[in-house]
Scaffold this motif. Structure first.
Motif, PDB file in Angstrom:
ATOM      1  N   PHE A  18      -3.958   3.808  -7.344  1.00  0.00           N
ATOM      2  CA  PHE A  18      -4.554   3.568  -8.658  1.00  0.00           C
ATOM      3  C   PHE A  18      -3.932   2.322  -9.280  1.00  0.00           C
ATOM      4  O   PHE A  18      -2.732   2.075  -9.141  1.00  0.00           O
ATOM      5  CB  PHE A  18      -4.337   4.776  -9.575  1.00  0.00           C
ATOM      6  CG  PHE A  18      -5.271   5.915  -9.294  1.00  0.00           C
ATOM      7  CD1 PHE A  18      -6.575   5.896  -9.755  1.00  0.00           C
ATOM      8  CD2 PHE A  18      -4.842   7.002  -8.555  1.00  0.00           C
ATOM      9  CE1 PHE A  18      -7.439   6.950  -9.494  1.00  0.00           C
ATOM     10  CE2 PHE A  18      -5.690   8.066  -8.292  1.00  0.00           C
ATOM     11  CZ  PHE A  18      -7.002   8.035  -8.758  1.00  0.00           C
ATOM     12  N   LYS A  48      -2.263   1.088 -15.624  1.00  0.00           N
ATOM     13  CA  LYS A  48      -3.045   1.352 -16.834  1.00  0.00           C
ATOM     14  C   LYS A  48      -3.293   0.087 -17.654  1.00  0.00           C
ATOM     15  O   LYS A  48      -4.305  -0.017 -18.351  1.00  0.00           O
ATOM     16  CB  LYS A  48      -2.339   2.402 -17.694  1.00  0.00           C
ATOM     17  CG  LYS A  48      -2.334   3.794 -17.076  1.00  0.00           C
ATOM     18  CD  LYS A  48      -1.695   4.803 -18.014  1.00  0.00           C
ATOM     19  CE  LYS A  48      -1.744   6.206 -17.402  1.00  0.00           C
ATOM     20  NZ  LYS A  48      -1.110   7.223 -18.305  1.00  0.00           N
ATOM     21  N   SER A  59       1.406  -5.097  -9.950  1.00  0.00           N
ATOM     22  CA  SER A  59       1.787  -4.121 -10.965  1.00  0.00           C
ATOM     23  C   SER A  59       2.998  -4.629 -11.750  1.00  0.00           C
ATOM     24  O   SER A  59       3.992  -5.083 -11.180  1.00  0.00           O
ATOM     25  CB  SER A  59       2.107  -2.780 -10.303  1.00  0.00           C
ATOM     26  OG  SER A  59       2.467  -1.820 -11.269  1.00  0.00           O
ATOM     27  N   HIS A 101     -12.095   3.801  -3.861  1.00  0.00           N
ATOM     28  CA  HIS A 101     -12.174   4.960  -2.974  1.00  0.00           C
ATOM     29  C   HIS A 101     -13.301   4.774  -1.967  1.00  0.00           C
ATOM     30  O   HIS A 101     -14.258   4.017  -2.200  1.00  0.00           O
ATOM     31  CB  HIS A 101     -12.353   6.261  -3.761  1.00  0.00           C
ATOM     32  CG  HIS A 101     -13.667   6.395  -4.471  1.00  0.00           C
ATOM     33  ND1 HIS A 101     -14.836   6.752  -3.838  1.00  0.00           N
ATOM     34  CD2 HIS A 101     -13.978   6.233  -5.777  1.00  0.00           C
ATOM     35  CE1 HIS A 101     -15.813   6.802  -4.716  1.00  0.00           C
ATOM     36  NE2 HIS A 101     -15.332   6.488  -5.897  1.00  0.00           N
ATOM     37  N   ALA A 128      -8.698  -4.282  -5.944  1.00  0.00           N
ATOM     38  CA  ALA A 128      -7.770  -3.155  -6.006  1.00  0.00           C
ATOM     39  C   ALA A 128      -6.453  -3.492  -5.311  1.00  0.00           C
ATOM     40  O   ALA A 128      -5.370  -3.144  -5.810  1.00  0.00           O
ATOM     41  CB  ALA A 128      -8.406  -1.918  -5.363  1.00  0.00           C
ATOM     42  N   TYR A 188     -13.474   3.635 -11.860  1.00  0.00           N
ATOM     43  CA  TYR A 188     -12.711   4.512 -10.971  1.00  0.00           C
ATOM     44  C   TYR A 188     -11.215   4.228 -10.971  1.00  0.00           C
ATOM     45  O   TYR A 188     -10.431   5.097 -10.579  1.00  0.00           O
ATOM     46  CB  TYR A 188     -13.249   4.401  -9.546  1.00  0.00           C
ATOM     47  CG  TYR A 188     -14.689   4.831  -9.413  1.00  0.00           C
ATOM     48  CD1 TYR A 188     -15.100   6.084  -9.858  1.00  0.00           C
ATOM     49  CD2 TYR A 188     -15.643   3.984  -8.861  1.00  0.00           C
ATOM     50  CE1 TYR A 188     -16.421   6.483  -9.747  1.00  0.00           C
ATOM     51  CE2 TYR A 188     -16.969   4.377  -8.745  1.00  0.00           C
ATOM     52  CZ  TYR A 188     -17.352   5.624  -9.194  1.00  0.00           C
ATOM     53  OH  TYR A 188     -18.665   6.009  -9.091  1.00  0.00           O
ATOM     54  N   TYR A 189     -10.810   3.006 -11.317  1.00  0.00           N
ATOM     55  CA  TYR A 189      -9.400   2.590 -11.334  1.00  0.00           C
ATOM     56  C   TYR A 189      -8.768   2.625  -9.951  1.00  0.00           C
ATOM     57  O   TYR A 189      -7.544   2.573  -9.819  1.00  0.00           O
ATOM     58  CB  TYR A 189      -8.585   3.450 -12.293  1.00  0.00           C
ATOM     59  CG  TYR A 189      -9.179   3.523 -13.676  1.00  0.00           C
ATOM     60  CD1 TYR A 189      -9.666   2.381 -14.300  1.00  0.00           C
ATOM     61  CD2 TYR A 189      -9.267   4.738 -14.355  1.00  0.00           C
ATOM     62  CE1 TYR A 189     -10.213   2.440 -15.572  1.00  0.00           C
ATOM     63  CE2 TYR A 189      -9.811   4.805 -15.622  1.00  0.00           C
ATOM     64  CZ  TYR A 189     -10.289   3.660 -16.223  1.00  0.00           C
ATOM     65  OH  TYR A 189     -10.844   3.723 -17.481  1.00  0.00           O
ATOM     66  N   THR A 190      -9.575   2.726  -8.936  1.00  0.00           N
ATOM     67  CA  THR A 190      -9.129   2.676  -7.548  1.00  0.00           C
ATOM     68  C   THR A 190     -10.340   2.335  -6.691  1.00  0.00           C
ATOM     69  O   THR A 190     -11.485   2.462  -7.155  1.00  0.00           O
ATOM     70  CB  THR A 190      -8.533   4.022  -7.110  1.00  0.00           C
ATOM     71  OG1 THR A 190      -8.068   3.909  -5.755  1.00  0.00           O
ATOM     72  CG2 THR A 190      -9.573   5.129  -7.157  1.00  0.00           C
ATOM     73  N   ARG A 222      -6.650  -1.588 -16.707  1.00  0.00           N
ATOM     74  CA  ARG A 222      -7.896  -0.835 -16.805  1.00  0.00           C
ATOM     75  C   ARG A 222      -8.696  -1.259 -18.036  1.00  0.00           C
ATOM     76  O   ARG A 222      -8.129  -1.407 -19.119  1.00  0.00           O
ATOM     77  CB  ARG A 222      -7.597   0.667 -16.876  1.00  0.00           C
ATOM     78  CG  ARG A 222      -6.823   1.172 -15.665  1.00  0.00           C
ATOM     79  CD  ARG A 222      -6.478   2.653 -15.789  1.00  0.00           C
ATOM     80  NE  ARG A 222      -5.674   3.093 -14.653  1.00  0.00           N
ATOM     81  CZ  ARG A 222      -5.249   4.340 -14.473  1.00  0.00           C
ATOM     82  NH1 ARG A 222      -5.571   5.275 -15.383  1.00  0.00           N
ATOM     83  NH2 ARG A 222      -4.536   4.659 -13.423  1.00  0.00           N
ATOM     84  N   THR A 243      -2.977   9.583  -3.359  1.00  0.00           N
ATOM     85  CA  THR A 243      -3.989  10.153  -4.244  1.00  0.00           C
ATOM     86  C   THR A 243      -4.455  11.517  -3.759  1.00  0.00           C
ATOM     87  O   THR A 243      -5.607  11.895  -3.937  1.00  0.00           O
ATOM     88  CB  THR A 243      -5.202   9.204  -4.335  1.00  0.00           C
ATOM     89  OG1 THR A 243      -5.649   8.877  -3.001  1.00  0.00           O
ATOM     90  CG2 THR A 243      -4.846   7.923  -5.052  1.00  0.00           C
ATOM     91  N   ALA A 275      -8.501   6.675  -0.795  1.00  0.00           N
ATOM     92  CA  ALA A 275      -8.579   5.602  -1.782  1.00  0.00           C
ATOM     93  C   ALA A 275      -7.302   4.782  -1.759  1.00  0.00           C
ATOM     94  O   ALA A 275      -6.261   5.210  -1.254  1.00  0.00           O
ATOM     95  CB  ALA A 275      -8.803   6.180  -3.176  1.00  0.00           C
TER      96      ALA A 275
END
Length: 306
Positions: A127, A130, A55, A218, A48, A214-216, A133, A119, A124
């Motif tokens: 994120f 996209k 990014s 946490h 993560a 979960y894309y994160t 993912r 968030t 967490a």
């Protein structure tokens, strides 16, 4: 059964297949890796963070680097237990559990503090983009392409254990350490290979959860997954091929108990109780020879006294 329920069952099963294969490889070497939960957490956390820093980069570059970083982090945690086992005679079972127990609160503290994302009330990391993912296969369920990756990992795990020279040595070492050493096998190579592979697979499980579900990362996402993966390995007789079947069964148990608890307002982890009962029943055949031997020894001692 709806497509949503089926998707969640298969998604849970994918977690258990990857973690179960890692646990099975360790068990084949004659060791128990009890640090699965911390290793899953560390792998997902590392992935993560890497993806958050990358990014905007092409997924073909970012995803392999994140997977590699997550696997490497967790494999090093397991490797530390192997080092203590080799050079200090410490129990691999205990040290893997202790290291995992130490890593979990450390990651919790980092998530609650310096690396916490925007968030809302969720503890967490940020994120992930996209583009990073994994694609959903049966929306709105969490099933994603990592399920097929998990199947491949189980097949590769079986191929490694039963079709390669190192894998066969590892299995022989787990059955009889003395025979393996007498035959000239390298204890260091076998022990370290088992530990690194087991840790890497647990870390890969954490990466898949972050990227596909979960894309994160946490706080506490790992809860129960490491122990259920170990249960899958034991139910499958530490054979990665049978781990597929046991993982599907445990995935159904997890999805069913979660749904039952939600709809009937059950305030405790029903799935953990069911798994404990199953594992107790599975452990009985393994305990029976030891109990019989203990009984015979006691009986012999009584006869000698008489």
């Amino acid at each position: 059964m709806t497509s949503y329920e089926l998707g969640n069952i298969l998604n849970f099963a994918s977690f258990y297949m990857v973690a179960g294969t890692g646990a099975a490889i360790s068990m084949r070497c004659g060791e128990f890796n009890l640090g699965g939960e911390g290793q899953i957490y560390a792998g997902g956390f590392t992935a993560a963070l890497v993806l958050a820093k990358m990014s905007g980069m092409p997924p073909a570059v970012a995803l392999p680097l994140a997977l590699l970083a997550g696997c490497l982090t967790s494999s090093l945690l397991c490797f530390l237990s192997a080092l203590l086992r080799k050079y200090r005679g410490a129990s691999f079972l205990l040290t893997s559990f202790i290291i995992s127990s130490a890593v979990i609160p450390l990651i919790n503290g980092l998530i609650a503090g310096p690396v916490r994302g925007n968030t809302g009330n969720l503890l967490a990391t940020p994120f992930i983009d996209k583009a990073f993912r994994f694609a959903r296969l049966l929306p709105p369920s969490s099933l994603n392409v990592s399920f097929f990756a998990a199947l491949i990992i189980c097949l590769l795990g079986a191929g490694f254990l039963f079709r390669t020279e190192m894998g066969q040595k590892l299995c022989i070492f787990g059955v009889s350490r003395e025979f393996a050493l007498y035959s000239g096998f390298s204890e260091k190579a076998i022990t370290f290979t088992s530990a690194l592979t087991s840790g890497a697979l647990h870390g890969l499980c954490g990466c898949f959860i972050v990227m596909g579900t979960y894309y994160t990362c946490h706080s506490g996402f790992y809860t129960g997954i490491g122990w259920t993966g170990l249960s899958a390995a034991m139910l499958g007789g530490s054979n990665p091929l049978f781990v597929i079947i046991s993982s599907l069964f445990l995935g159904w148990v997890t999805a069913f108990t979660n749904s039952f608890s939600l709809h009937h307002n059950v305030g405790f982890d029903l799935g953990a109780i069911i798994q404990a009962i199953i594992m107790f029943c599975v452990a009985i055949p393994f305990l029976r020879p030891h109990l019989k031997l203990h009984f015979n020894r006691g009986k012999g001692a009584t006869n000698a006294d008489n």
